[in-house]
Design a protein around this motif. Structure first.
Motif, PDB file in Angstrom:
ATOM      1  N   LEU A  10       1.076  -0.918  -0.323  1.00  0.00           N
ATOM      2  CA  LEU A  10      -0.069  -0.450   0.224  1.00  0.00           C
ATOM      3  C   LEU A  10       0.932   1.256   0.248  1.00  0.00           C
ATOM      4  CD1 LEU A  10      -2.583   1.051   0.085  1.00  0.00           C
ATOM      5  CD2 LEU A  10      -2.738   1.605   2.727  1.00  0.00           C
ATOM      6  N   LEU A  11       1.974   0.694   0.865  1.00  0.00           N
ATOM      7  CA  LEU A  11       2.600   2.244   0.955  1.00  0.00           C
ATOM      8  C   LEU A  11       3.288   2.603  -0.320  1.00  0.00           C
ATOM      9  CD1 LEU A  11       4.727   2.044   4.597  1.00  0.00           C
ATOM     10  CD2 LEU A  11       2.965   3.539   3.793  1.00  0.00           C
ATOM     11  N   ALA A  12       3.639   1.478  -1.025  1.00  0.00           N
ATOM     12  CA  ALA A  12       4.967   2.113  -2.305  1.00  0.00           C
ATOM     13  C   ALA A  12       3.603   2.047  -3.806  1.00  0.00           C
ATOM     14  CB  ALA A  12       4.252   0.686  -2.800  1.00  0.00           C
ATOM     15  N   THR A  13       2.443   1.429  -3.271  1.00  0.00           N
ATOM     16  CA  THR A  13       1.449   1.710  -4.695  1.00  0.00           C
ATOM     17  C   THR A  13       1.368   3.161  -4.376  1.00  0.00           C
ATOM     18  OG1 THR A  13       0.390  -0.284  -4.263  1.00  0.00           O
ATOM     19  CG2 THR A  13      -0.486   1.279  -5.037  1.00  0.00           C
ATOM     20  N   LEU A  14       1.224   3.914  -2.963  1.00  0.00           N
ATOM     21  CA  LEU A  14       0.324   5.687  -2.766  1.00  0.00           C
ATOM     22  C   LEU A  14       1.774   6.429  -3.276  1.00  0.00           C
ATOM     23  CD1 LEU A  14      -1.388   5.091   0.665  1.00  0.00           C
ATOM     24  CD2 LEU A  14      -2.470   5.534  -1.969  1.00  0.00           C
ATOM     25  N   GLY A  15       2.683   5.876  -3.211  1.00  0.00           N
ATOM     26  CA  GLY A  15       4.083   6.506  -3.204  1.00  0.00           C
ATOM     27  C   GLY A  15       4.112   6.684  -4.899  1.00  0.00           C
ATOM     28  N   SER A  16       4.238   6.042  -5.525  1.00  0.00           N
ATOM     29  CA  SER A  16       3.725   6.351  -7.299  1.00  0.00           C
ATOM     30  C   SER A  16       2.494   6.810  -7.285  1.00  0.00           C
ATOM     31  CB  SER A  16       4.011   4.710  -7.712  1.00  0.00           C
ATOM     32  OG  SER A  16       4.883   4.371  -7.974  1.00  0.00           O
ATOM     33  N   ALA A  17       1.383   6.200  -7.071  1.00  0.00           N
ATOM     34  CA  ALA A  17       0.333   7.053  -7.588  1.00  0.00           C
ATOM     35  C   ALA A  17       0.822   9.244  -7.120  1.00  0.00           C
ATOM     36  CB  ALA A  17      -1.196   6.977  -6.640  1.00  0.00           C
ATOM     37  N   GLY A  18       1.453   9.123  -5.568  1.00  0.00           N
ATOM     38  CA  GLY A  18       1.279  10.688  -5.714  1.00  0.00           C
ATOM     39  C   GLY A  18       2.940  11.134  -6.473  1.00  0.00           C
ATOM     40  N   TRP A 126      12.793  22.510 -13.132  1.00  0.00           N
ATOM     41  CA  TRP A 126      12.732  22.840 -11.100  1.00  0.00           C
ATOM     42  C   TRP A 126      13.576  21.961 -10.200  1.00  0.00           C
ATOM     43  CZ3 TRP A 126      11.171  19.570  -7.557  1.00  0.00           C
ATOM     44  CH2 TRP A 126      10.171  19.902  -6.225  1.00  0.00           C
ATOM     45  N   SER A 127      13.867  22.346  -9.497  1.00  0.00           N
ATOM     46  CA  SER A 127      14.918  22.209  -8.234  1.00  0.00           C
ATOM     47  C   SER A 127      15.095  22.552  -6.947  1.00  0.00           C
ATOM     48  CB  SER A 127      16.356  21.836  -8.561  1.00  0.00           C
ATOM     49  OG  SER A 127      16.993  23.219  -8.754  1.00  0.00           O
ATOM     50  N   LEU A 128      14.978  20.826  -6.015  1.00  0.00           N
ATOM     51  CA  LEU A 128      14.807  21.324  -4.841  1.00  0.00           C
ATOM     52  C   LEU A 128      15.478  20.973  -4.577  1.00  0.00           C
ATOM     53  CD1 LEU A 128      12.471  22.357  -2.194  1.00  0.00           C
ATOM     54  CD2 LEU A 128      11.872  19.464  -1.960  1.00  0.00           C
ATOM     55  N   LEU A 129      16.409  21.536  -3.058  1.00  0.00           N
ATOM     56  CA  LEU A 129      17.147  20.976  -2.924  1.00  0.00           C
ATOM     57  C   LEU A 129      19.072  20.763  -3.470  1.00  0.00           C
ATOM     58  CD1 LEU A 129      16.249  19.138   0.292  1.00  0.00           C
ATOM     59  CD2 LEU A 129      17.197  21.492   0.444  1.00  0.00           C
ATOM     60  N   GLY A 130      18.360  21.526  -4.703  1.00  0.00           N
ATOM     61  CA  GLY A 130      19.438  21.347  -5.414  1.00  0.00           C
ATOM     62  C   GLY A 130      19.969  19.696  -6.403  1.00  0.00           C
ATOM     63  N   ILE A 131      18.230  19.167  -5.801  1.00  0.00           N
ATOM     64  CA  ILE A 131      18.022  17.840  -6.874  1.00  0.00           C
ATOM     65  C   ILE A 131      16.611  17.762  -7.733  1.00  0.00           C
ATOM     66  CG2 ILE A 131      17.441  15.546  -6.279  1.00  0.00           C
ATOM     67  CD1 ILE A 131      18.567  15.664  -3.795  1.00  0.00           C
ATOM     68  N   SER A 132      17.288  17.974  -9.057  1.00  0.00           N
ATOM     69  CA  SER A 132      16.027  17.832  -9.872  1.00  0.00           C
ATOM     70  C   SER A 132      14.311  17.081  -9.861  1.00  0.00           C
ATOM     71  CB  SER A 132      16.724  17.955 -11.076  1.00  0.00           C
ATOM     72  OG  SER A 132      16.957  16.564 -11.712  1.00  0.00           O
ATOM     73  N   MET A 133      13.625  17.072 -10.549  1.00  0.00           N
ATOM     74  CA  MET A 133      12.195  16.641 -10.362  1.00  0.00           C
ATOM     75  C   MET A 133      12.914  14.671 -10.772  1.00  0.00           C
ATOM     76  SD  MET A 133       9.059  17.877 -11.479  1.00  0.00           S
ATOM     77  CE  MET A 133       9.771  18.954 -13.198  1.00  0.00           C
ATOM     78  N   ALA A 134      13.734  15.239 -11.921  1.00  0.00           N
ATOM     79  CA  ALA A 134      14.253  13.046 -12.010  1.00  0.00           C
ATOM     80  C   ALA A 134      15.173  12.788 -10.556  1.00  0.00           C
ATOM     81  CB  ALA A 134      15.064  13.999 -13.266  1.00  0.00           C
ATOM     82  N   GLY A 135      16.130  13.631 -10.358  1.00  0.00           N
ATOM     83  CA  GLY A 135      16.946  12.993  -9.291  1.00  0.00           C
ATOM     84  C   GLY A 135      16.233  12.575  -7.921  1.00  0.00           C
ATOM     85  N   TRP A 136      14.932  13.467  -7.518  1.00  0.00           N
ATOM     86  CA  TRP A 136      13.764  13.173  -6.900  1.00  0.00           C
ATOM     87  C   TRP A 136      13.118  11.626  -6.970  1.00  0.00           C
ATOM     88  CZ3 TRP A 136      14.515  14.450  -1.764  1.00  0.00           C
ATOM     89  CH2 TRP A 136      15.219  15.348  -1.498  1.00  0.00           C
ATOM     90  N   ASN A 137      12.800  11.402  -8.350  1.00  0.00           N
ATOM     91  CA  ASN A 137      12.182  10.192  -8.775  1.00  0.00           C
ATOM     92  C   ASN A 137      13.190   9.633  -8.826  1.00  0.00           C
ATOM     93  OD1 ASN A 137      10.018   8.714 -10.173  1.00  0.00           O
ATOM     94  ND2 ASN A 137      11.615   8.751 -11.714  1.00  0.00           N
ATOM     95  N   VAL A 138      14.053   9.508  -8.645  1.00  0.00           N
ATOM     96  CA  VAL A 138      15.070   8.427  -8.577  1.00  0.00           C
ATOM     97  C   VAL A 138      15.243   8.261  -7.187  1.00  0.00           C
ATOM     98  CG1 VAL A 138      17.594   7.344  -8.209  1.00  0.00           C
ATOM     99  CG2 VAL A 138      17.118   8.599 -10.419  1.00  0.00           C
ATOM    100  N   ILE A 139      15.474   8.723  -6.347  1.00  0.00           N
ATOM    101  CA  ILE A 139      15.766   8.724  -4.621  1.00  0.00           C
ATOM    102  C   ILE A 139      14.110   7.654  -4.278  1.00  0.00           C
ATOM    103  CG2 ILE A 139      15.444   9.889  -2.348  1.00  0.00           C
ATOM    104  CD1 ILE A 139      17.728  12.455  -4.297  1.00  0.00           C
ATOM    105  N   LEU A 140      13.406   8.636  -4.440  1.00  0.00           N
ATOM    106  CA  LEU A 140      11.806   7.865  -3.963  1.00  0.00           C
ATOM    107  C   LEU A 140      11.588   6.820  -4.311  1.00  0.00           C
ATOM    108  CD1 LEU A 140       9.813  11.199  -3.683  1.00  0.00           C
ATOM    109  CD2 LEU A 140      10.520   9.986  -1.858  1.00  0.00           C
ATOM    110  N   SER A 141      11.899   6.404  -6.262  1.00  0.00           N
ATOM    111  CA  SER A 141      11.573   5.084  -6.773  1.00  0.00           C
ATOM    112  C   SER A 141      12.702   4.041  -6.059  1.00  0.00           C
ATOM    113  CB  SER A 141      12.683   5.344  -7.837  1.00  0.00           C
ATOM    114  OG  SER A 141      11.095   6.289  -8.240  1.00  0.00           O
ATOM    115  N   LEU A 142      13.597   4.623  -5.567  1.00  0.00           N
ATOM    116  CA  LEU A 142      14.769   3.660  -4.697  1.00  0.00           C
ATOM    117  C   LEU A 142      13.815   2.755  -3.706  1.00  0.00           C
ATOM    118  CD1 LEU A 142      17.936   4.187  -5.682  1.00  0.00           C
ATOM    119  CD2 LEU A 142      17.115   2.775  -6.709  1.00  0.00           C
ATOM    120  N   ILE A 143      13.156   3.772  -2.786  1.00  0.00           N
ATOM    121  CA  ILE A 143      12.403   3.593  -1.580  1.00  0.00           C
ATOM    122  C   ILE A 143      11.631   3.218  -1.561  1.00  0.00           C
ATOM    123  CG2 ILE A 143      11.262   4.657   0.095  1.00  0.00           C
ATOM    124  CD1 ILE A 143      13.633   7.333   0.193  1.00  0.00           C
ATOM    125  N   PHE A 144      10.906   3.160  -2.904  1.00  0.00           N
ATOM    126  CA  PHE A 144       9.748   1.926  -3.223  1.00  0.00           C
ATOM    127  C   PHE A 144       9.762   0.719  -3.663  1.00  0.00           C
ATOM    128  CE2 PHE A 144       7.556   6.608  -4.832  1.00  0.00           C
ATOM    129  CZ  PHE A 144       7.005   7.025  -2.994  1.00  0.00           C
TER     130      PHE A 144
END
Length: 155
Positions: A10-18, A126-144
């Motif tokens: 459920l957490l991984a599914t909601l993460g991808s949906a988010g 767009w970036s946050l804390l020097g990390i682009s959207m693609a970079g955030w996708n990598v980080i969060l997707s690895l967590i998922f």
């Protein structure tokens, strides 16, 4: 605290949906048109959501391996995209060269037609804390992916 496989799925599914919801919000509310690689990163998230819904509905935890594969696929595309953004390697011809592929000559010459510019994959929109959207996708997707694997191993 140990989470059940169902909770992890459920957490991984909601993460991808988010992440998908966030991508669409950036596009339709924030006005940031996605590049080709951004669009490619969305498909595995959509697959992960479908896989998660199927796993939750059927109780078949073996689907968690497919969810992990989907999360790793979007992370891999994201790594490639980050490399393109950082100019570590060349990107796809369709998103770094100002391609007009698929646009007819008549449309290009017609001043009443709105022919949007190609969104370049090598420019960070767009970036946050020097990390682009693609970079955030990598980080969060690895967590998922980790959540999916943990669920699969507990099944």
């Amino acid at each position: 605290m140990t989470q059940s496989p169902r909770t992890l799925i459920l957490l991984a599914t909601l993460g991808s949906a988010g992440l998908l919801a966030g991508a669409f919000a950036f596009q339709y509310i924030g006005g940031l048109a996605p590049c080709q690689l951004c669009l490619y990163q969305r498909w595995p998230h959509a697959a992960a959501v479908v896989i998660g819904i199927a796993a939750l509905a059927t109780g078949w935890r073996g689907l968690a391996w497919a969810g992990a594969l989907a999360a790793l696929a979007t992370a891999a595309i994201g790594v490639f995209h980050v490399g393109v953004e950082q100019l570590w390697w060349e990107g796809l011809a369709t998103c770094t060269a100002g391609s007009i592929q698929g646009i007819s000559a008549a449309d290009l010459l017609d001043p009443t037609k709105d022919v949007a510019a190609v969104v370049r994959c090598d420019e960070i929109a767009w970036s946050l804390l020097g990390i682009s959207m693609a970079g955030w996708n990598v980080i969060l997707s690895l967590i998922f992916a980790g959540l999916w694997v943990k669920a699969a191993r507990r099944a």
